[in-house]
Enzyme design. Sequence first.
Site, PDB file in Angstrom:
ATOM      1  N   GLY A  33       0.785  -1.224   0.000  1.00 28.58           N
ATOM      2  CA  GLY A  33       0.000   0.000   0.000  1.00 28.58           C
ATOM      3  C   GLY A  33       0.819   1.277   0.000  1.00 28.58           C
ATOM      4  O   GLY A  33       0.307   2.338  -0.353  1.00 28.58           O
ATOM      5  N   ARG A  34       2.091   1.191   0.396  1.00 28.38           N
ATOM      6  CA  ARG A  34       2.964   2.370   0.338  1.00 28.38           C
ATOM      7  C   ARG A  34       4.385   1.981  -0.057  1.00 28.38           C
ATOM      8  O   ARG A  34       5.357   2.619   0.321  1.00 28.38           O
ATOM      9  CB  ARG A  34       2.958   3.129   1.665  1.00 28.38           C
ATOM     10  CG  ARG A  34       3.400   2.344   2.884  1.00 28.38           C
ATOM     11  CD  ARG A  34       3.564   3.289   4.058  1.00 28.38           C
ATOM     12  NE  ARG A  34       3.850   2.589   5.288  1.00 28.38           N
ATOM     13  CZ  ARG A  34       4.283   3.178   6.394  1.00 28.38           C
ATOM     14  NH1 ARG A  34       4.503   4.485   6.395  1.00 28.38           N
ATOM     15  NH2 ARG A  34       4.501   2.494   7.492  1.00 28.38           N
TER      16      ARG A  34
ATOM     17  N   LYS B  69       9.534   1.777   0.746  1.00 25.38           N
ATOM     18  CA  LYS B  69       8.556   2.129   1.768  1.00 25.38           C
ATOM     19  C   LYS B  69       8.375   3.636   1.695  1.00 25.38           C
ATOM     20  O   LYS B  69       9.350   4.385   1.803  1.00 25.38           O
ATOM     21  CB  LYS B  69       9.045   1.703   3.153  1.00 25.38           C
ATOM     22  CG  LYS B  69       8.010   1.826   4.266  1.00 25.38           C
ATOM     23  CD  LYS B  69       8.573   1.235   5.551  1.00 25.38           C
ATOM     24  CE  LYS B  69       7.544   1.232   6.674  1.00 25.38           C
ATOM     25  NZ  LYS B  69       8.076   0.603   7.904  1.00 25.38           N
TER      26      LYS B  69
ATOM     27  N   ASP C 225      -1.928   7.488   2.656  1.00 26.21           N
ATOM     28  CA  ASP C 225      -1.330   8.423   1.697  1.00 26.21           C
ATOM     29  C   ASP C 225      -0.121   7.835   0.978  1.00 26.21           C
ATOM     30  O   ASP C 225       0.475   8.486   0.114  1.00 26.21           O
ATOM     31  CB  ASP C 225      -0.951   9.742   2.386  1.00 26.21           C
ATOM     32  CG  ASP C 225       0.105   9.578   3.487  1.00 26.21           C
ATOM     33  OD1 ASP C 225       0.676   8.471   3.617  1.00 26.21           O
ATOM     34  OD2 ASP C 225       0.342  10.554   4.221  1.00 26.21           O
TER      35      ASP C 225
ATOM     36  N   ARG D 104      14.886  -0.688   0.723  1.00 20.98           N
ATOM     37  CA  ARG D 104      15.494  -1.759   1.513  1.00 20.98           C
ATOM     38  C   ARG D 104      15.928  -2.895   0.593  1.00 20.98           C
ATOM     39  O   ARG D 104      15.296  -3.173  -0.426  1.00 20.98           O
ATOM     40  CB  ARG D 104      14.549  -2.271   2.608  1.00 20.98           C
ATOM     41  CG  ARG D 104      13.231  -2.791   2.108  1.00 20.98           C
ATOM     42  CD  ARG D 104      12.491  -3.583   3.184  1.00 20.98           C
ATOM     43  NE  ARG D 104      11.946  -2.759   4.232  1.00 20.98           N
ATOM     44  CZ  ARG D 104      10.657  -2.406   4.324  1.00 20.98           C
ATOM     45  NH1 ARG D 104       9.804  -2.766   3.383  1.00 20.98           N
ATOM     46  NH2 ARG D 104      10.230  -1.684   5.329  1.00 20.98           N
TER      47      ARG D 104
ATOM     48  N   ARG E 166       5.834 -13.162   1.130  1.00 22.84           N
ATOM     49  CA  ARG E 166       5.400 -13.271   2.524  1.00 22.84           C
ATOM     50  C   ARG E 166       4.498 -14.491   2.705  1.00 22.84           C
ATOM     51  O   ARG E 166       3.951 -15.023   1.724  1.00 22.84           O
ATOM     52  CB  ARG E 166       4.612 -12.015   2.920  1.00 22.84           C
ATOM     53  CG  ARG E 166       5.301 -10.701   2.571  1.00 22.84           C
ATOM     54  CD  ARG E 166       4.279  -9.601   2.321  1.00 22.84           C
ATOM     55  NE  ARG E 166       4.889  -8.415   1.721  1.00 22.84           N
ATOM     56  CZ  ARG E 166       5.193  -7.295   2.375  1.00 22.84           C
ATOM     57  NH1 ARG E 166       4.924  -7.211   3.659  1.00 22.84           N
ATOM     58  NH2 ARG E 166       5.742  -6.288   1.761  1.00 22.84           N
TER      59      ARG E 166
ATOM     60  N   ASP F 151       1.560 -11.095   7.206  1.00 23.25           N
ATOM     61  CA  ASP F 151       2.020 -10.361   6.023  1.00 23.25           C
ATOM     62  C   ASP F 151       3.373  -9.700   6.266  1.00 23.25           C
ATOM     63  O   ASP F 151       3.959  -9.135   5.333  1.00 23.25           O
ATOM     64  CB  ASP F 151       0.991  -9.309   5.593  1.00 23.25           C
ATOM     65  CG  ASP F 151       0.704  -8.291   6.687  1.00 23.25           C
ATOM     66  OD1 ASP F 151       0.169  -8.698   7.734  1.00 23.25           O
ATOM     67  OD2 ASP F 151       0.997  -7.092   6.505  1.00 23.25           O
ATOM     68  N   ASN F 152       3.888  -9.800   7.493  1.00 22.15           N
ATOM     69  CA  ASN F 152       5.211  -9.258   7.821  1.00 22.15           C
ATOM     70  C   ASN F 152       6.257 -10.349   8.006  1.00 22.15           C
ATOM     71  O   ASN F 152       7.362 -10.066   8.463  1.00 22.15           O
ATOM     72  CB  ASN F 152       5.151  -8.418   9.101  1.00 22.15           C
ATOM     73  CG  ASN F 152       4.597  -7.028   8.860  1.00 22.15           C
ATOM     74  OD1 ASN F 152       4.526  -6.573   7.724  1.00 22.15           O
ATOM     75  ND2 ASN F 152       4.194  -6.352   9.918  1.00 22.15           N
TER      76      ASN F 152
ATOM     77  N   ASP G  63      10.505  -4.828   7.564  1.00 21.06           N
ATOM     78  CA  ASP G  63       9.364  -3.943   7.788  1.00 21.06           C
ATOM     79  C   ASP G  63       9.243  -3.559   9.269  1.00 21.06           C
ATOM     80  O   ASP G  63       8.422  -4.080  10.003  1.00 21.06           O
ATOM     81  CB  ASP G  63       8.067  -4.579   7.288  1.00 21.06           C
ATOM     82  CG  ASP G  63       7.003  -3.513   7.021  1.00 21.06           C
ATOM     83  OD1 ASP G  63       7.349  -2.305   7.030  1.00 21.06           O
ATOM     84  OD2 ASP G  63       5.840  -3.865   6.812  1.00 21.06           O
TER      85      ASP G  63
END
Length: 459
Positions: A95-96, A116, A128, A182, A189, A258-259, A268
């Site tokens: 999403g970002r 990120k 955003d 990164r 994942r 998801d991490n 993350d």
Amino acid sequence: MTANPQPAAFRPATAILSLGDSFYDSVTAAPFPQTILRFRNDRAAATVGLDSLSDVAWVAHFGRFAPLPGSLTTPLALRYHGHQFRNYNPEIGDGRGFLFAQMRDDQGRLMDLGTKGSGQTPWSRFGDGRLTLKGGVREILATEMLEALGVSTSRSFSLIETGEALERNDEPSPTRGAVLVRLNHGHIRIGTFQRLAYMRDEDGMRRLTDYVLGHYFGDFSEGDDGPVRLLDHVVRRTARLAGQFMAAGFVHGVLNSDNINVTGESFDYGPWRFNPSWDPDFTAAYFDHAGLYAFGRQPEAIYWDVMQLAVSLRLISPAEPLIAVLDSFGDHYQPAVTGAILWRLGVVPRSSADDRALIQAMEPALRAAETPLDRFFQASFGGQIPDSFGPGFTEARAIAAHYTPRKPRDHGYWQEQAPCSMLIDEVESIWSDIAERDDWAALHAKVVKIREFGAALAD
């Protein structure tokens, strides 16, 4: 860690494209008002042949996201689902951030450069798509410290300030914006597999299984047991990661499925913390009210996430062999955590019985005395636990005295009285210098000190 004697050549790759466009969405980076280079990790860049880039070229690639020659021509926002604090969410994905490029490193491994804070994607929902500068600084500090402590982690590759003012509820706003890049050994994942199970996509699950086995584990064996072999690799890698977290005194904060990277590489970093002492109940996230991801519950949390991978793989595999592999997590975790603690203590393992006895004597003494972890390991490196830590360590001290140091204390770091730590007060102090005076000296000095610490610990 050992230094690479030859500079790595840049070897671009596009392996992710073999999965097909149902796994990702092509996206465009945000057009940032400014691109001010704040951090470039030339040590990491050297492993993938990118350390010779000029600052101008660096910003063009990692601030404006001009494609790297021969790699992906457009950024890809990866699709996945996941359990977030044990609640399943099918409406997440990158999403970002996005996958910007792939390449081979100096060991021949397939590596990803992911972002990120690079802008909105189809998976941004109401976000955003941005990253605060403070969040980027914190991730640099986390990854540098974890790398020094021998933890399998992503590496903060680049941080560029974007000239945007961001509104956030959890820090004084408006605050400065940034985009982070990164370097990871893959961005697949557990949640990537969960999405395919949710969609009942058997063909996609088989393709993803083969992709991960081949590209990340070098496993090209024939047969129908691919899902079982995959789970076995992931169980071993994630059990090792759980042990490394504990030895490092690290609390990730958000161990959602998801991490969790299937290569067993931590990444993350949001509300992370290092535990001041051996406190099993210590939490990192202010919103983790139930302590689900507390320090002492991290092995359980990682196991629970791996269990979701096993559940997902049932789409293309019988349950029984998956259950048998999943049940081996504890068998891999115990030697992993013991080995990681002995490595940080600076001693050579003896026997499983001796090693277990040392840990069983040391851990409750640390907890009862609330001994500062960093100070304990600093003073005891090599196996000689000082008398100054008190009578609670009598048994551990006697056992440790029979161990052989794995390296001498001849590095200059060991001459210092204060250990290299990364507790929250110092993190906030480093950020305050940046926020109030735009003074980056403390951050860069800390990175130098952490790397010195890592060199002192390294084999």
